[in-house]
Scaffold this active site. Structure first.
Site, PDB file in Angstrom:
ATOM      1  N   ASP A   1      -4.799  27.137  48.769  1.00 15.95           N
ATOM      2  CA  ASP A   1      -5.760  27.110  47.650  1.00 15.95           C
ATOM      3  C   ASP A   1      -7.117  27.668  47.950  1.00 15.95           C
ATOM      4  OD1 ASP A   1      -6.595  26.634  45.029  1.00 15.95           O
ATOM      5  OD2 ASP A   1      -6.879  24.623  45.057  1.00 15.95           O
TER       6      ASP A   1
ATOM      7  N   ASN B   1       0.834  28.110  37.072  1.00 13.02           N
ATOM      8  CA  ASN B   1      -0.370  29.176  37.248  1.00 13.02           C
ATOM      9  C   ASN B   1       0.208  30.596  36.207  1.00 13.02           C
ATOM     10  OD1 ASN B   1      -0.105  28.906  40.702  1.00 13.02           O
ATOM     11  ND2 ASN B   1      -1.671  28.547  39.251  1.00 13.02           N
TER      12      ASN B   1
HETATM   13  C1  IPE Z   1      -1.788  25.057  43.332  1.00 13.52           C
HETATM   14  O1  IPE Z   1      -3.401  25.516  43.247  1.00 13.52           O
HETATM   15  C2  IPE Z   1      -0.955  26.199  43.187  1.00 13.52           C
HETATM   16  C3  IPE Z   1      -1.133  27.187  44.436  1.00 13.52           C
HETATM   17  C4  IPE Z   1      -1.547  27.034  45.488  1.00 13.52           C
HETATM   18  C5  IPE Z   1       0.119  28.248  44.360  1.00 13.52           C
HETATM   19  P1  IPE Z   1      -4.202  25.667  41.803  1.00 13.52           P
HETATM   20  O2  IPE Z   1      -5.324  26.170  42.086  1.00 13.52           O
HETATM   21  O3  IPE Z   1      -3.219  26.505  40.962  1.00 13.52           O
HETATM   22  O4  IPE Z   1      -3.939  24.239  41.407  1.00 13.52           O
HETATM   23  P2  IPE Z   1      -5.042  23.439  40.481  1.00 13.52           P
HETATM   24  O5  IPE Z   1      -4.990  24.174  39.295  1.00 13.52           O
HETATM   25  O6  IPE Z   1      -6.359  23.830  40.914  1.00 13.52           O
HETATM   26  O7  IPE Z   1      -4.787  22.212  40.465  1.00 13.52           O
HETATM   27  C1  IPE Z   2      -4.701  29.848  45.418  1.00  9.74           C
HETATM   28  O1  IPE Z   2      -6.018  30.136  45.048  1.00  9.74           O
HETATM   29  C2  IPE Z   2      -3.753  30.851  44.759  1.00  9.74           C
HETATM   30  C3  IPE Z   2      -2.910  30.580  43.664  1.00  9.74           C
HETATM   31  C4  IPE Z   2      -2.966  29.587  43.148  1.00  9.74           C
HETATM   32  C5  IPE Z   2      -1.797  31.689  43.726  1.00  9.74           C
HETATM   33  P1  IPE Z   2      -6.787  30.220  43.770  1.00  9.74           P
HETATM   34  O2  IPE Z   2      -6.415  31.449  42.912  1.00  9.74           O
HETATM   35  O3  IPE Z   2      -6.291  28.867  43.009  1.00  9.74           O
HETATM   36  O4  IPE Z   2      -8.301  30.130  44.164  1.00  9.74           O
HETATM   37  P2  IPE Z   2      -9.310  28.883  43.324  1.00  9.74           P
HETATM   38  O5  IPE Z   2      -8.718  27.721  43.605  1.00  9.74           O
HETATM   39  O6  IPE Z   2      -9.534  29.491  41.998  1.00  9.74           O
HETATM   40  O7  IPE Z   2     -10.695  29.116  44.300  1.00  9.74           O
HETATM   41 MG    MG Z   3      -6.831  26.865  42.776  1.00 14.03          MG
END
Ligand code: IPE
Ligand code: IPE
Ligand code: MG
Length: 250
Positions: A20, A68
Site C-alpha cells: 500500500d 479496487n
Molecule cells: C489494499 O489497499 C489493496 C491492495 C494493496 C491491493 P487499499 O489502498 O485498496 O486499501 P484501503 O482502501 O486503504 O483500505
Molecule cells: C496500493 O497503493 C496499490 C493498489 C491498491 C493497487 P494505493 O494505490 O492504495 O496507494 P495509496 O494508498 O492511495 O497511497
Molecule cells: Mg491504498
C-alpha cells in the site's frame, strides 16, 4: 550467536504483503498516482528476490482487491495494463529462478486477454520447485471463504460429504493456498493498520507488521527489518538484522 547458527526454522515460511501507499508516494513528489504503481513493480521484484534468497517457501502479494474496482476507471485501466506487462516481463525471470507463480482471486472478471496471460504464466512455472509467488488479484478474504463454502456445499449436494463432516479442516482444504504453509508474517506498508479484506482465514495466527514506508520505498533492507522483527517477536533466537543479511550472502 554465529550467523551460521541462525536456524532456518526461525524464518517465516509464508510472508504475505499488503502493498500500500503507491498513490501517496507519487503525490509526495507531485506525480500522478500511476507513477507510484509503476514504481511499485520495482519493489515487487525486490521483495520476491529477497524472500527467495531467505529461503521463504511462499510469498503472497496483494496486487488488486475486490474493492479496487471502485477506483477511477483510468486508474483501474492502468493497473490492468501494468499487470499484463508485468506478467510478460517477469514470468521469464521467475521461471529462470525456479519460482512458481500463482494468481489467487476471482479472475473471471478480468479481460479474456489478461486471463489468458495468467493461465500461460501459471502453466510456464507450474513444475518449478522453488518459492511459490502468489499474486492476489481481484481477491477478497470474504470471497475466498465464500468460494470455499460453495465448493464444500457442492460436495454435500453430490453426496461426497455429509454436513456433519464439515469441520475447520475441511473448509481449510478448500481455501486458496491450502497446500502452502500457513501465513506466519503479514506486512502492510504505508502506515495503515487494517486488513482491507485481504487474507482472513489464513492469517488466524500470523504476526502482523505495520510499517509507515510507502510500497515503492520498500527495499531489501525493509523486508530484512520485517523478518528480523518477526524472528525476535517469536522470541526464539534474539537475532539481529546482520545475521539475516549474512544469510543472503551465503
Ligand atoms: C489494499 O489497499 C489493496 C491492495 C494493496 C491491493 P487499499 O489502498 O485498496 O486499501 P484501503 O482502501 O486503504 O483500505
Ligand atoms: C496500493 O497503493 C496499490 C493498489 C491498491 C493497487 P494505493 O494505490 O492504495 O496507494 P495509496 O494508498 O492511495 O497511497
Ligand atoms: Mg491504498
Amino acid at each position: 550467536m554465529q550467523n551460521s547458527q541462525l536456524p532456518l526454522e526461525a524464518m517465516p515460511k509464508h510472508i504475505a504483503i499488503i502493498m500500500d501507499g503507491n498513490g501517496r508516494w507519487a503525490k509526495a513528489q507531485g506525480k500522478p498516482r500511476v507513477f507510484g504503481h509503476k514504481n511499485g513493480v520495482v519493489a515487487v521484484r525486490e521483495s520476491i528476490s529477497t524472500a527467495a534468497k531467505l529461503g521463504v517457501k511462499a510469498i503472497t502479494l496483494f496486487a488488486f482487491s475486490s474493492e479496487n474496482w471502485r477506483r477511477p476507471e483510468e486508474e483501474v485501466g492502468v493497473l490492468m495494463e501494468l499487470f499484463i506487462t508485468a506478467l510478460s516481463t517477469e514470468v521469464t525471470k521467475l521461471h529462470k529462478n525456479n519460482l512458481k507463480l500463482r494468481v489467487i482471486g476471482d479472475i473471471s472478471r478480468f479481460s479474456a486477454r489478461l486471463q489468458k496471460k495468467i493461465a500461460k504464466a501459471e502453466a510456464t512455472t507450474a513444475e518449478n520447485t522453488g518459492m511459490v509467488v502468489n499474486v492476489a488479484a481481484n481477491y477478497g478474504g470474504k470471497w475466498d471463504i465464500a468460494q470455499a463454502a460453495r465448493s464444500v456445499a457442492e460436495k454435500v449436494e453430490q453426496g461426497e460429504l455429509c454436513a456433519s463432516d464439515i469441520s475447520e479442516d475441511v473448509l481449510a482444504k478448500h481455501m486458496m493456498m491450502s497446500d502452502l504453509p500457513e501465513v506466519d508474517l503479514l506486512i502492510r506498508t504505508s502506515g495503515e493498520c487494517r486488513i482491507s479484506n485481504f487474507l482472513l482465514w489464513q492469517i488466524a495466527y500470523a504476526e502482523i507488521y505495520f510499517t509507515p514506508t510507502y510500497w515503492p520505498d520498500f527495499k531489501e533492507e525493509s523486508l530484512i527489518e520485517a523478518v528480523t522483527w518477526f524472528i525476535n517477536r517469536e522470541r526464539r533466537f534474539g537475532c539481529t538484522g546482520e545475521q539475516i543479511k549474512a544469510l543472503l550472502e551465503k
